[in-house]
Design a protein around this motif. Structure first.
Motif, short mmCIF file in Angstrom:
data_model
loop_
_atom_site.label_atom_id
_atom_site.label_comp_id
_atom_site.label_asym_id
_atom_site.label_seq_id
_atom_site.Cartn_x
_atom_site.Cartn_y
_atom_site.Cartn_z
N VAL A 51 -4.00 3.13 -31.80
CA VAL A 51 -5.26 3.84 -31.96
C VAL A 51 -5.34 4.87 -30.83
N GLN A 52 -4.70 6.02 -31.05
CA GLN A 52 -4.58 7.03 -29.99
C GLN A 52 -4.31 8.40 -30.59
N PHE A 53 -4.30 9.43 -29.72
CA PHE A 53 -4.20 10.80 -30.20
C PHE A 53 -2.84 11.14 -30.81
N LEU A 136 -2.24 14.81 -22.88
CA LEU A 136 -3.28 14.65 -23.90
C LEU A 136 -4.50 13.93 -23.33
N GLY A 137 -4.24 12.88 -22.54
CA GLY A 137 -5.35 12.18 -21.91
C GLY A 137 -6.11 13.06 -20.94
N PHE A 153 -5.89 15.16 -14.89
CA PHE A 153 -4.50 14.70 -15.01
C PHE A 153 -4.22 13.60 -13.99
N ALA A 154 -4.71 13.76 -12.77
CA ALA A 154 -4.50 12.76 -11.72
C ALA A 154 -5.17 11.44 -12.09
N ALA A 301 -13.10 7.95 -26.28
CA ALA A 301 -12.16 7.11 -27.01
C ALA A 301 -10.73 7.58 -26.81
N LEU A 302 -10.51 8.89 -26.90
CA LEU A 302 -9.16 9.43 -26.76
C LEU A 302 -8.63 9.24 -25.34
N GLY A 303 -9.49 9.41 -24.36
CA GLY A 303 -9.06 9.21 -22.97
C GLY A 303 -8.64 7.77 -22.71
N LEU A 304 -9.46 6.82 -23.16
CA LEU A 304 -9.13 5.40 -22.98
C LEU A 304 -7.89 4.99 -23.76
#
Length: 473
Positions: A51-53, A136-137, A153-154, A301-304
């Motif tokens: 469940v991700q980008f 992407l995250g 990014f970090a 959601a996408l970040g996690l």
């Protein structure tokens, strides 16, 4: 009642303490008294990891780039996801029996030096996936928090490395949590994406180009399969702590179902969104598709999801680095993956990654597929050696190379290499992995049939498998 509550609270506390303790093991076999857990954890791990980008992206390619209608894309996604999920399911069953990962077990069929080659490839594959997911995250976090690319990014890379540093137990705990959190967060974008998209869209020949319908459909199947296949080399890493008597049928079912459900759900959502717009990054979802509040929730959601998926790359990439023969502690190898993957991701920065992403997924399937075929034939042989000594290069290494060689004419990596068969018949350009798998499996079967069968000892019910003691570490 009070005593029961106290006991339950203590059990939860003990479980959390165990899960958050830093893992001290490397690639050595896990002793039986150090095993715990059950097959159900494989469902949550592989469900949340899909469940991700990148799942969304792979599905979007089917409609936005290859020209399939949504229902056509859905069928291809279902089929491709099933192939990849089956690979993860089968390879997950290798962990409990031996107590080590697949790359360690591959030393028996490929040889000690031969097994180092796919280990190095898995290491660099993990670094590449870490880079892709980190970028992407970072886009998702950047959009969510309104920060610059560098701090986002970090934040993403440090979080991924931190989870992998703690290790096996913490990864499973995080994935169990995300298996509940991520579906809740993705419900909104799913409802919006399916209702606002053109689910009745038809095939678009202009987008498909020389691929035609058959080529576009086959390429979608291949990409979906390759995305999950790339995880299958990790599968036993996350089951090697389970008891040796863990039922393989149940373990396969949980791993397969988790992978397939997560992949089909998010990839089909991506295919639906692809009928509205061609999304290059998570930021484009906000700019082109989603309204304000829903966009914010989706970015969270996408970040996690990116962090929970990429921590697997960091962890398993570190194990692959150790199996390749590098002498260092597991935590040091985790940092190596983080540094190299982070550097690649930073260099890639804010560029358009779509064509590279497509080529990357297909290339992964081309070399992983024959390796998996060798491992399957080795796991379920009709004959086996009297004395499973490990040469420098085994028959499995030769079979793997034959599989790769057979796939070369079918390879289609635009801008890199296009084989003669793929050039003359573009629709066959997605068959390379299947050709490699069939060739390597057949070669390994023929080579192992020439070996003299060993007589199993009285009461031996493990004929055709190998115990921890037989695998050199």
């Amino acid at each position: 009642m009070a005593r029961h509550s106290t006991t339950l609270a203590q059990k939860i506390k003990d479980s959390l303490r165990a899960a958050t303790a830093v893992e001290t093991s490397g690639v050595e076999p896990i002793p039986e008294d150090g095993r715990s857990g059950g097959p159900g954890s494989s469902f949550t791990l592989w469900f949340s990891s899909n469940v991700q980008f990148s799942s969304l992206s792979s599905g979007m390619l089917a409609t936005a780039a290859f020209g399939l209608g949504w229902s056509q894309a859905l069928l291809a996604i279902v089929l491709g996801s099933a192939v990849g999920a089956a690979a993860i399911g089968v390879m997950s069953t290798f962990g409990p029996r031996a107590g080590v990962g697949l790359l360690v077990q591959s030393r028996l069929p490929l040889g000690r030096h031969g097994a180092a080659v796919p280990a190095v490839l898995v290491f660099f594959k993990a670094c590449a996936w870490f880079a892709v997911n980190s970028v992407l995250g970072a886009f998702a976090v950047q959009t969510l928090l309104g920060t610059g690319f560098a701090p986002a990014f970090a934040l993403v890379t440090v979080a991924q490395v931190a989870i992998a540093l703690v290790g096996y137990g913490f990864i499973h705990l995080v994935q169990k949590t995300m298996a509940v959190v991520l579906p809740l967060l993705f419900i909104g974008v799913s409802v919006y994406g399916y209702t606002e998209s053109d689910l009745g869209s038809a095939f678009d020949p202009a987008k498909a180009g020389p691929l035609g319908f058959a080529g576009a459909f086959a390429l979608t199947v291949a990409i979906q399969a390759a995305r999950a296949l790339s995880f299958s080399s990790y599968a036993a890493d996350y089951t090697r702590y389970m008891p040796a008597d863990t039922p393989p049928g149940r373990l396969f079912a949980f791993a397969f179902t988790g992978t397939w459900l997560g992949s089909v759900w998010i990839a089909s959502l991506g295919a639906a969104i692809g009928t509205i717009a061609f999304i290059g990054t998570p930021t484009d979802l906000v700019d082109q598709v989603l309204p304000g509040a829903l966009a914010t929730l989706t970015m969270l959601a996408l970040g996690l999801s990116t962090i929970t998926s990429s921590c697997l790359d960091c962890y398993s990439g570190a194990l692959a680095w150790l199996i390749a023969g590098v002498r260092m502690a597991r935590w040091q190898a985790v940092l190596v993956v983080g540094v190299i993957g982070g550097a690649i991701g930073w260099a890639a920065g804010q560029g358009d990654y779509w064509k590279s992403f497509e080529n990357f997924l297909i290339l992964l399937g081309n070399w992983i597929a024959p390796w998996l075929a060798v491992m399957l034939v080795h796991r379920f042989p009709t004959r086996r050696d009297d004395n499973p000594t490990v040469p420098r290069f085994g028959t499995g290494f030769a079979s793997w190379l034959l599989g790769l060689a057979a796939a070369v004419p079918f390879m289609s990596q635009p801008g890199v290499y296009v084989g003669p068969v793929a050039e003359d018949h573009p629709a066959l350009g997605s068959c390379a992995a299947a050709v490699a798998f069939a060739t390597a499996g057949l070669a390994q079967y023929v080579l192992t049939r020439t070996r003299r069968p060993a007589a199993p000892a009285a009461g031996d019910t493990t004929h055709g498998t190998h115990t921890t003691k037989e695998i050199p570490v």
